[in-house]
Scaffold this motif. Structure first.
Motif, PDB file in Angstrom:
ATOM      1  N   MET A   1      18.218   1.785   8.065  1.00  0.00           N
ATOM      2  CA  MET A   1      16.919   1.446   7.484  1.00  0.00           C
ATOM      3  C   MET A   1      15.927   0.791   8.446  1.00  0.00           C
ATOM      4  SD  MET A   1      16.868   2.713   4.540  1.00  0.00           S
ATOM      5  CE  MET A   1      15.219   2.175   4.150  1.00  0.00           C
ATOM      6  N   VAL A   2      16.420  -0.108   9.314  1.00  0.00           N
ATOM      7  CA  VAL A   2      15.469  -0.881  10.115  1.00  0.00           C
ATOM      8  C   VAL A   2      14.616  -0.002  11.037  1.00  0.00           C
ATOM      9  CG1 VAL A   2      15.202  -2.811  11.708  1.00  0.00           C
ATOM     10  CG2 VAL A   2      16.909  -2.923   9.895  1.00  0.00           C
ATOM     11  N   PRO A   3      15.233   0.949  11.767  1.00  0.00           N
ATOM     12  CA  PRO A   3      14.379   1.805  12.606  1.00  0.00           C
ATOM     13  C   PRO A   3      13.358   2.588  11.770  1.00  0.00           C
ATOM     14  CG  PRO A   3      16.697   2.087  13.167  1.00  0.00           C
ATOM     15  CD  PRO A   3      16.652   1.272  11.921  1.00  0.00           C
ATOM     16  N   ALA A   4      13.785   3.106  10.612  1.00  0.00           N
ATOM     17  CA  ALA A   4      12.877   3.880   9.756  1.00  0.00           C
ATOM     18  C   ALA A   4      11.708   3.012   9.296  1.00  0.00           C
ATOM     19  CB  ALA A   4      13.645   4.427   8.555  1.00  0.00           C
ATOM     20  N   MET A   5      12.004   1.758   8.893  1.00  0.00           N
ATOM     21  CA  MET A   5      10.932   0.883   8.415  1.00  0.00           C
ATOM     22  C   MET A   5       9.989   0.502   9.542  1.00  0.00           C
ATOM     23  SD  MET A   5      12.851  -1.596   5.654  1.00  0.00           S
ATOM     24  CE  MET A   5      11.407  -2.491   5.093  1.00  0.00           C
ATOM     25  N   THR A   6      10.562   0.217  10.724  1.00  0.00           N
ATOM     26  CA  THR A   6       9.718  -0.167  11.851  1.00  0.00           C
ATOM     27  C   THR A   6       8.788   0.981  12.229  1.00  0.00           C
ATOM     28  OG1 THR A   6      11.688  -1.337  12.578  1.00  0.00           O
ATOM     29  CG2 THR A   6       9.826  -1.363  14.078  1.00  0.00           C
ATOM     30  N   ARG A   7       9.327   2.210  12.185  1.00  0.00           N
ATOM     31  CA  ARG A   7       8.514   3.379  12.526  1.00  0.00           C
ATOM     32  C   ARG A   7       7.312   3.501  11.597  1.00  0.00           C
ATOM     33  NH1 ARG A   7      12.898   6.443  13.533  1.00  0.00           N
ATOM     34  NH2 ARG A   7      12.969   7.161  11.378  1.00  0.00           N
ATOM     35  N   GLU A   8       7.497   3.146  10.335  1.00  0.00           N
ATOM     36  CA  GLU A   8       6.389   3.292   9.381  1.00  0.00           C
ATOM     37  C   GLU A   8       5.449   2.097   9.392  1.00  0.00           C
ATOM     38  OE1 GLU A   8       6.805   4.767   5.515  1.00  0.00           O
ATOM     39  OE2 GLU A   8       8.137   6.412   6.092  1.00  0.00           O
ATOM     40  N   GLY A   9       5.661   1.175  10.335  1.00  0.00           N
ATOM     41  CA  GLY A   9       4.696   0.092  10.501  1.00  0.00           C
ATOM     42  C   GLY A   9       5.086  -1.218   9.845  1.00  0.00           C
ATOM     43  N   TYR A  10       6.333  -1.348   9.387  1.00  0.00           N
ATOM     44  CA  TYR A  10       6.776  -2.640   8.852  1.00  0.00           C
ATOM     45  C   TYR A  10       7.080  -3.595   9.996  1.00  0.00           C
ATOM     46  CZ  TYR A  10       7.408  -0.587   4.220  1.00  0.00           C
ATOM     47  OH  TYR A  10       7.212   0.003   3.020  1.00  0.00           O
ATOM     48  N   ASP A  11       6.909  -4.881   9.733  1.00  0.00           N
ATOM     49  CA  ASP A  11       7.300  -5.899  10.690  1.00  0.00           C
ATOM     50  C   ASP A  11       8.825  -5.835  10.868  1.00  0.00           C
ATOM     51  OD1 ASP A  11       7.255  -8.401  12.148  1.00  0.00           O
ATOM     52  OD2 ASP A  11       8.161  -9.255  10.339  1.00  0.00           O
ATOM     53  N   PRO A  12       9.334  -5.724  12.125  1.00  0.00           N
ATOM     54  CA  PRO A  12      10.778  -5.540  12.333  1.00  0.00           C
ATOM     55  C   PRO A  12      11.602  -6.680  11.717  1.00  0.00           C
ATOM     56  CG  PRO A  12       9.581  -5.212  14.384  1.00  0.00           C
ATOM     57  CD  PRO A  12       8.578  -5.691  13.375  1.00  0.00           C
ATOM     58  N   GLY A  13      11.095  -7.913  11.811  1.00  0.00           N
ATOM     59  CA  GLY A  13      11.822  -9.043  11.230  1.00  0.00           C
ATOM     60  C   GLY A  13      11.976  -8.869   9.728  1.00  0.00           C
TER      61      GLY A  13
ATOM     62  N   THR B   1       1.060 -10.975  -0.315  1.00  0.00           N
ATOM     63  CA  THR B   1       0.493 -11.849   0.710  1.00  0.00           C
ATOM     64  C   THR B   1       0.209 -11.104   2.002  1.00  0.00           C
ATOM     65  OG1 THR B   1       2.688 -12.437   1.501  1.00  0.00           O
ATOM     66  CG2 THR B   1       1.705 -13.869  -0.176  1.00  0.00           C
ATOM     67  N   ARG B   2       0.837  -9.974   2.205  1.00  0.00           N
ATOM     68  CA  ARG B   2       0.539  -9.236   3.426  1.00  0.00           C
ATOM     69  C   ARG B   2       0.507  -7.747   3.128  1.00  0.00           C
ATOM     70  NH1 ARG B   2       5.933  -9.590   7.089  1.00  0.00           N
ATOM     71  NH2 ARG B   2       6.363 -11.565   6.075  1.00  0.00           N
ATOM     72  N   ASP B   3      -0.037  -7.009   4.066  1.00  0.00           N
ATOM     73  CA  ASP B   3      -0.268  -5.596   3.828  1.00  0.00           C
ATOM     74  C   ASP B   3       0.976  -4.782   4.169  1.00  0.00           C
ATOM     75  OD1 ASP B   3      -2.029  -3.831   2.862  1.00  0.00           O
ATOM     76  OD2 ASP B   3      -2.887  -3.309   4.822  1.00  0.00           O
ATOM     77  N   LEU B   4       1.720  -4.349   3.145  1.00  0.00           N
ATOM     78  CA  LEU B   4       2.867  -3.480   3.411  1.00  0.00           C
ATOM     79  C   LEU B   4       2.392  -2.028   3.384  1.00  0.00           C
ATOM     80  CD1 LEU B   4       5.672  -5.131   1.242  1.00  0.00           C
ATOM     81  CD2 LEU B   4       5.215  -5.425   3.673  1.00  0.00           C
ATOM     82  N   PRO B   5       2.981  -1.172   4.240  1.00  0.00           N
ATOM     83  CA  PRO B   5       2.537   0.221   4.295  1.00  0.00           C
ATOM     84  C   PRO B   5       2.708   0.929   2.946  1.00  0.00           C
ATOM     85  CG  PRO B   5       3.958  -0.299   6.144  1.00  0.00           C
ATOM     86  CD  PRO B   5       4.016  -1.472   5.223  1.00  0.00           C
ATOM     87  N   GLN B   6       1.775   1.812   2.657  1.00  0.00           N
ATOM     88  CA  GLN B   6       1.832   2.606   1.430  1.00  0.00           C
ATOM     89  C   GLN B   6       2.889   3.702   1.583  1.00  0.00           C
ATOM     90  OE1 GLN B   6      -0.121   2.397  -1.490  1.00  0.00           O
ATOM     91  NE2 GLN B   6       1.260   4.008  -2.214  1.00  0.00           N
ATOM     92  N   GLY B   7       3.719   3.869   0.578  1.00  0.00           N
ATOM     93  CA  GLY B   7       4.689   4.956   0.612  1.00  0.00           C
ATOM     94  C   GLY B   7       4.110   6.187  -0.049  1.00  0.00           C
ATOM     95  N   ASP B   8       4.852   7.305  -0.034  1.00  0.00           N
ATOM     96  CA  ASP B   8       4.346   8.444  -0.791  1.00  0.00           C
ATOM     97  C   ASP B   8       5.459   9.029  -1.652  1.00  0.00           C
ATOM     98  OD1 ASP B   8       3.807   9.935   2.435  1.00  0.00           O
ATOM     99  OD2 ASP B   8       5.704   9.453   1.447  1.00  0.00           O
ATOM    100  N   TRP B   9       5.049   9.566  -2.813  1.00  0.00           N
ATOM    101  CA  TRP B   9       6.022  10.160  -3.728  1.00  0.00           C
ATOM    102  C   TRP B   9       6.464  11.502  -3.196  1.00  0.00           C
ATOM    103  CZ3 TRP B   9       7.999   6.908  -6.961  1.00  0.00           C
ATOM    104  CH2 TRP B   9       7.221   5.842  -7.446  1.00  0.00           C
ATOM    105  N   MET B  10       7.702  11.877  -3.545  1.00  0.00           N
ATOM    106  CA  MET B  10       8.201  13.179  -3.113  1.00  0.00           C
ATOM    107  C   MET B  10       7.674  14.261  -4.055  1.00  0.00           C
ATOM    108  SD  MET B  10      12.147  12.248  -2.498  1.00  0.00           S
ATOM    109  CE  MET B  10      12.855  12.653  -0.947  1.00  0.00           C
ATOM    110  N   THR B  11       7.654  15.496  -3.540  1.00  0.00           N
ATOM    111  CA  THR B  11       7.284  16.612  -4.407  1.00  0.00           C
ATOM    112  C   THR B  11       8.508  17.022  -5.218  1.00  0.00           C
ATOM    113  OG1 THR B  11       7.918  18.173  -2.723  1.00  0.00           O
ATOM    114  CG2 THR B  11       5.618  17.449  -2.720  1.00  0.00           C
ATOM    115  N   TRP B  12       8.303  17.803  -6.286  1.00  0.00           N
ATOM    116  CA  TRP B  12       9.418  18.204  -7.135  1.00  0.00           C
ATOM    117  C   TRP B  12      10.542  18.904  -6.379  1.00  0.00           C
ATOM    118  CZ3 TRP B  12      11.173  16.143 -11.155  1.00  0.00           C
ATOM    119  CH2 TRP B  12      10.320  15.507 -12.067  1.00  0.00           C
TER     120      TRP B  12
END
Lengths: 184, 419
Positions: free
Chosen positions: B119-131, B192-203
């Motif tokens: 999970m951590v690499p995937a989240m960091t890639r999408e712009g989440y704070d690594p910590g 309190t902080r700006d978390l990246p927007q996710g997107d819904w999957m298609t059917w």
């Protein structure tokens, strides 16, 4: 030389322990299948438990060789290299003390000297010592329990070998990049 | 002298199992009760001659198979189906996937290792704070020992002589409460902080994700279902789960080969031996606890402070937080259960299931607190984020766990309602 022997024995212990782990899995699965088929085999549970106990003590002895047992390492981590080295030696001595004590308590339990004195006659041995270790049966396997208990002296001797070898072969300085593995 | 020796060995980094064994050896000598030496080795052996403990190697094996078998990625993708579209979507995915994993893996440390890598690499890639990414994952790992199956519950069940299946069931509601609390924490952080927007999957994507993960869901079904409906003992369901995990990883996902099994069994044997050997040693140490009447003395002391079970649990919680910071969770559980459980049950009439859930969750928290927060180091090693950075982002989650602990201590029904 001693250390090489200790390494080799630790590898054998680990190998046997892995076989025991596989046996535990196989036996419990066998139990599930036979029970589901309405034809449970009565000795499987006990055999699986003994396989687990053997696995535990064999791998525990090997863990002494690899110095990989779980310990509270906070003091060493917060202090300097000299203290850490001292603690390492303290641990080696404590492990050896434990191993020798295990050999001694196993000797007291199995009393091989008394058995030899009784001419390997178990009845005579029991009459002399009131120690019934060689007469105790297992519940379902049909084997005298002493064969299962034998893992304790095997563990004690293995631990003594590893502890002695480690005493003359201090641990290298720990690598700070690799903290202790956790178990939970 | 015995307590001094115990402390010196323990903090001298002697292996904990040997601390217990050596303390017992010394105590027998010191108390002059040397006839106990004759049955010392036998006592150690009989301490682990227990059917319930068979679940430990089997759950460890299932965890190892999960690790190798490519199931993690598929569970993560399913989690995306349900919560992926929210702002901070990946953080919720992380927690939900952790919930799924917790229903398969029984140990926080191995779950943190598996999930940090995923999970951590995937989240960091999408712009989440690594910590924050690593902290969310590490906190999610705390669900493992509460949501069944749980190694801590197996050990507690063996020590407390309680049915392990019932203990697993006792963990279901607290596990859900804990997970919900974590979701709230992520939502509050998102405010309190700006978390990246996710997107819904298609059917079509949803169908593929659900279909791919379907076999993996057989494992929690086998474990929880088997126990809940009384079809199988926890030990048997653990064996079935490991078989399913192997078959799925081998034949369906094609990421495990039968020849990998040797290495898996080696790791299973070494890791479970670390735990079970401690229990063996605790059995001889039990002599010290029993002959010295440690629980009775401690009970006399504590009952002068309070007669209220809730206050008692709060005191226990505070003490165990400190213990958990210094001693590994399983070792600590093995040490404190025989001492504290008799007090909880006899002096304060606390339900043993509630007590088990509370102290297990409490002690596992130590995984994430310095100075010996092993989970923190694992998350750090797997994600490349510094332990201190993770810890700084972790405190809202730790606070949430503390609140859950208070709630579990106050309302016994949270643990006992389903049993």
């Amino acid at each position: 030389m001693l250390y090489r022997l200790s390494s080799a024995w630790a590898r054998i212990e680990i190998g046997l322990a892995a076989v025991m782990a596989a046996s535990v899995t196989g036996l419990i699965l066998l139990n599930v299948v036979t029970r589901a088929a309405g034809n449970a085999i009565y000795w499987v549970d006990e055999a699986a438990i003994y396989a687990m106990v053997w696995m535990t003590f064999l791998a525990a002895s090997a863990a002494l060789h690899f110095r990989s047992s779980v310990a509270v390492t906070v003091v060493g981590e917060l202090s300097g290299a000299a203290v850490k080295r001292f603690l390492g030696r303290l641990v080696d001595v404590a492990v050896l003390a434990f191993a020798l004590a295990m050999v001694w308590v196993c000797w007291q339990w199995f009393m091989p000297h008394e058995l030899a004195r009784a001419g390997w006659d178990i009845k005579a041995f029991q009459g002399n010592t009131f120690n019934f270790i060689y007469a105790e049966p297992t519940n379902t396997i049909g084997l005298p329990k002493v064969w299962v208990w034998l893992v304790m002296p095997v563990f004690a001797l293995g631990a003594t070998l590893h502890a002695t070898a480690n005493l003359f072969h201090p641990a290298p300085a720990p690598d700070p990049a690799r903290p202790n593995e956790a178990i939970e | 002298m015995t307590p001094v020796l115990f402390a010196v060995l323990l903090f001298g980094s002697v292996p904990i199992a040997l601390v217990l064994a050596l303390t017992a050896l010394w105590y027998i000598w010191d108390s002059g009760n040397t006839v106990l030496y004759l049955s010392y080795a036998q006592q150690m052996f009989s301490g682990v001659e227990n059917y319930g403990l068979l679940a430990i190697p089997l759950f460890i094996l299932t965890g190892e198979l999960m690790n190798e078998g490519g199931m993690t990625q598929r569970l993560v993708r399913v989690a995306r189906v349900f919560v992926g579209g929210f702002r901070g979507g990946l953080a919720y995915i992380n927690l939900l996937a952790n919930m799924f994993m917790a229903a398969i893996i029984g140990s926080a440390a191995s779950q943190i290792a598996v999930m940090s890598r995923a999970m951590v690499p995937a989240m960091t890639r999408e712009g989440y704070d690594p910590g924050f990414a690593a902290a969310t994952t590490a906190a999610g790992g705390l669900l493992a020992p509460v949501i069944p199956p749980s190694m801590l519950f197996v050990i507690y069940g063996v020590l407390a002589q309680l049915p392990i299946g019932d203990l697993f069931i006792a963990g279901i509601l607290p596990g859900l409460v804990l997970a919900m609390t974590f979701f709230v924490v992520v939502t509050l952080i998102g405010m309190t902080r700006d978390l990246p927007q996710g997107d819904w999957m298609t059917w079509p994507e949803i169908r593929i994700a659900l279909f791919a993960a379907l076999p993996a869901f057989l494992i929690p079904l086998a474990i929880v279902g088997g126990i809940l409906f009384g079809i199988a003992t926890p030990t048997e369901s653990a064996a079935v789960a490991s078989l399913i995990a192997f078959v799925i990883g081998w034949l369906i996902y094609r990421e495990i080969r039968p020849r990998d099994l040797g290495a898996l069994f080696v790791r299973t044997a070494t890791n479970s031996s670390l735990v079970i050997f401690m229990i063996a040693a605790a059995n001889v140490f039990g002599w010290v606890v029993v002959y010295e009447e440690v629980p009775q003395r401690l009970a006399a002391l504590i009952s002068t402070i309070t007669a209220d079970p809730f206050t008692f649990l709060l005191i226990v919680n505070l003490c165990l937080l400190v213990v958990g910071m210094l001693i590994d969770g399983i070792a600590a559980l093995i040490l404190v259960t025989p001492i504290l459980l008799p007090i909880a049950m006899n002096t304060y009439q606390i339900d043993p299931f509630q007590f088990g859930v509370v102290i297990s969750l409490n002690l596992v928290l130590g995984l994430l607190t310095p100075p010996v927060g092993v989970g923190l180091y694992i998350a750090s090693a797997m994600s490349g984020v510094r332990p201190f950075t993770i810890f700084r982002a972790l405190w809202p989650f730790l606070l949430a766990v503390a609140l859950v602990l208070v709630a579990l201590s106050y309302w016994p029904a949270l643990s006992t309602a389903l049993i």
